[in-house]
Design a protein around this motif. Structure first.
Motif, short mmCIF file in Angstrom:
data_model
loop_
_atom_site.label_atom_id
_atom_site.label_comp_id
_atom_site.label_asym_id
_atom_site.label_seq_id
_atom_site.Cartn_x
_atom_site.Cartn_y
_atom_site.Cartn_z
N ARG A 160 47.09 29.55 37.28
CA ARG A 160 47.73 29.82 38.58
C ARG A 160 47.25 31.18 39.13
O ARG A 160 46.89 31.29 40.29
N MET A 202 56.81 44.08 32.56
CA MET A 202 56.14 42.96 31.87
C MET A 202 56.07 43.23 30.36
O MET A 202 56.32 42.33 29.55
N GLU A 203 55.72 44.46 30.01
CA GLU A 203 55.62 44.81 28.59
C GLU A 203 56.96 44.65 27.88
O GLU A 203 57.02 44.16 26.76
N ASP A 260 49.27 33.97 27.08
CA ASP A 260 50.56 33.48 26.59
C ASP A 260 50.80 32.05 27.08
O ASP A 260 51.30 31.22 26.36
N ARG A 261 50.46 31.82 28.35
CA ARG A 261 50.62 30.49 28.94
C ARG A 261 49.38 30.17 29.77
O ARG A 261 49.09 30.87 30.75
N TYR A 266 47.54 39.26 31.31
CA TYR A 266 48.11 38.53 32.45
C TYR A 266 47.54 39.02 33.77
O TYR A 266 47.23 38.22 34.66
N MET A 277 50.05 29.58 33.50
CA MET A 277 50.22 30.80 34.30
C MET A 277 48.86 31.44 34.56
O MET A 277 48.61 31.97 35.63
N ARG A 325 42.22 38.16 25.28
CA ARG A 325 42.98 37.46 24.23
C ARG A 325 43.45 36.15 24.82
O ARG A 325 43.44 35.97 26.03
N ARG A 369 42.65 44.07 24.68
CA ARG A 369 43.94 43.44 25.05
C ARG A 369 43.75 42.41 26.15
O ARG A 369 44.52 41.45 26.25
N MET A 408 59.26 42.61 28.66
CA MET A 408 59.54 41.17 28.48
C MET A 408 58.75 40.58 27.32
O MET A 408 59.00 39.45 26.91
N GLY A 409 57.75 41.35 26.82
CA GLY A 409 56.93 40.82 25.73
C GLY A 409 55.65 40.17 26.25
O GLY A 409 54.96 39.48 25.52
N VAL A 410 55.33 40.41 27.54
CA VAL A 410 54.11 39.85 28.13
C VAL A 410 52.95 40.80 27.83
O VAL A 410 53.12 42.02 27.89
N ASN A 411 51.79 40.23 27.50
CA ASN A 411 50.58 41.05 27.38
C ASN A 411 50.10 41.30 28.82
O ASN A 411 49.38 40.49 29.40
#
Lengths: 245, 253
Positions: free
Chosen positions: A29, A120-121, A22-23, A130, A26, A19, A16, A123-126
């Motif tokens: 940063r 975070m999960e 997502d951005r 992240y 980010m 991968r 996980r 919200m759909g964030v990996n």
């Protein structure tokens, strides 16, 4: 059985982590924050330890090579080889496993028990990608610089023994650290340090990410992260030394 | 609308959710109530997919969560907002950065548009501007909950989950949070699901109530029906306090 379960969960987590972010913005940063936190903030401890160890190694090498049959530059040579081969890569990483590893495990563990990772999960964030990937990449990229700095500062520490005491002359020391220099030893130290940086960050992240309960469990996760990182560093040191030297 | 059909969940052989079926409607505050250990939190986490159920179906407007792969679940979760019991604000970010975070991750707005949207949501939950640049640890529990609500609604979610939103708050602040949740539910026509055992909240904003006991659905209905139910377990739970016994007596009178 428990260890097999841990190994399995570790690799699932790594699946996980590594991968596509997502951005990317980010990710970079977070990466820069981690470079500052894991790399630059480790500089003072690296400098302090390296200068003292360099000086101590020089004094010990001198005591152990007090023999008229050995050339006077042997002390410098021994100091350099010890710094290049073991101290500035392995021992430094064992020390940084305590600083960086416990920091990562407690930070991620606290985020887990305060439901920040769940948030975070949701919200759909990996969250694994992240939180963990920037730490791993940042420490891997900073580690070679820390090793190079440690070698240089360690050699300066040894030079200080020559300059400020009468244990060894500066000329003998400088001749010793230049004598029969094998550049591959630097490469060997850097390769080891990158592997150790990966071990420290991923293992500490794994223990933090899987922390459950409260402050006590975060403390346990932090301790496990440091202890197991150290064991794995020493084990992989053995294998890398056999393979690379 | 979220439709739950015959879901089952167990941990190490212990049945925690036992064949639960119900429906959560849009524009309504749906409350999951029950005593501690009744399975409320597991039920809510199963609805969101944080726990994988052992059997049954959970449908979000016809889309079956239990049939989705990880990528599809993550896509669905972008339509979900959640307010956690402890707020779960990111403690390394300021108040404004917390609300900006979902936008930065998932929206295609430019930075100024994101800041405007985040500020709009913070204003909506009555967070004063001087708080925007403070860290979560520097603001009160009530303000933390309101910031968490702002973060939960910033992406215009269709579904809002709240896990014990009044936990640790004084009665007056609890009332403000309840009213805020009720207001945004109706304003944005969201399907809101609240996990609570706070009777004040239930009577204040509960449109549809689901009562769990030992992992089973014991009763469901509206808050007005609570006073007329013959369910002994529900009455034990609802009228545990003297205040609500008096309310019941007054209601019956």
């Amino acid at each position: 059985m428990k260890i097999i379960q841990h190994i399995g969960e570790y690799f699932i987590l790594m699946g996980r982590v590594f991968r596509r972010p997502d951005r990317w913005g980010m990710f970079f940063r977070q990466y820069m924050k981690e470079v500052e936190k894991q790399g630059l903030q480790s500089l003072p401890i690296v400098i302090i330890i390296s200068i003292f160890i360099g000086a101590i190694l020089t004094i010990q090498a001198k005591i152990n090579t007090e023999n008229p049959l050995l050339p006077t530059y042997t002390t410098g040579l021994l100091t350099r080889e010890t710094l290049l081969l073991e101290f500035s890569s392995t021992i430094l990483c064992l020390i940084l496993a305590g600083k960086v590893g416990s920091n990562i495990a407690s930070e991620i563990g606290t985020m887990r028990i305060t439901e920040q990772i769940d948030a975070m999960e949701i919200m759909g964030v990996n969250s694994a990608n992240y939180l963990i990937a920037p730490k791993v990449v940042a420490f891997i990229t900073m580690m070679p610089f820390l090793v190079i700095i440690s070698i240089a500062i360690g050699l300066v520490g040894g030079w200080g023994v020559g300059a400020f005491t009468d244990i060894i002359t500066v000329a003998d020391y400088v001749t010793g650290i230049q004598y029969a220099f094998n550049p591959y030893y630097v490469t060997y130290g850097l390769i080891k340090s990158v592997v150790f940086a990966f071990i420290i960050t991923t293992l500490s992240s794994y223990y933090g990410y899987n922390a459950r309960g409260g402050a006590l469990e975060v403390g346990i996760a932090s301790t496990n992260a440091v202890v197991n990182s150290n064991i794995l560093i020493l084990f992989s040191d053995l294998i890398l030394t056999k393979v690379l030297l | 609308m979220i439709s739950v059909q015959d879901i089952v969940k167990s941990f190490d052989g212990n049945m925690v959710l036992n064949h639960i079926s119900t429906e959560m409607k849009d524009g309504c505050v749906n409350m999951i109530i029950g005593q501690s250990g009744s399975g409320k939190t597991v039920f809510m986490k199963s609805l969101i997919g944080l726990f994988q159920v052992d059997g049954g179906r959970i449908e979000y407007d016809g889309r079956c969560l239990t049939d989705m792969n990880e990528k599809e679940i993550r896509a669905l979760r972008r339509e979900v907002g959640m307010l956690f019991q402890g707020s779960a604000l990111f403690d390394s970010m300021t108040v404004l950065e917390n609300v900006l975070y979902p936008l930065e991750m998932f929206s295609d707005m430019n930075h100024q548009q994101m800041v405007d949207r985040a500020k709009f949501c913070l204003e909506h939950v009555n967070i004063p501007e001087h708080v925007y640049n403070l860290m979560p640890s520097e603001i009160s529990g009530g303000q933390q909950k309101r910031v968490a609500i702002a973060r939960a609604i910033v992406l215009n979610p269709k579904y809002l989950f709240c896990d014990e939103p009044n936990s640790g708050l004084d009665p007056k602040t609890s009332l403000v949070i309840d009213q805020l949740i009720h207001q945004i539910t109706q304003e944005f026509n969201m399907c809101t699901i609240i996990n609570s055992h706070d009777m004040n909240s239930i009577m204040e904003i509960g449109d549809h109530i689901v009562f769990l006991k030992n992992g089973s659905l014991e009763w469901s209905g509206s808050k007005d029906e609570i006073f007329h139910t013959g369910n002994e377990a529900l009455e034990d739970f609802v009228f545990a306090s003297n205040l609500y016994k008096k309310v019941k007596a007054a209601h019956q009178a």
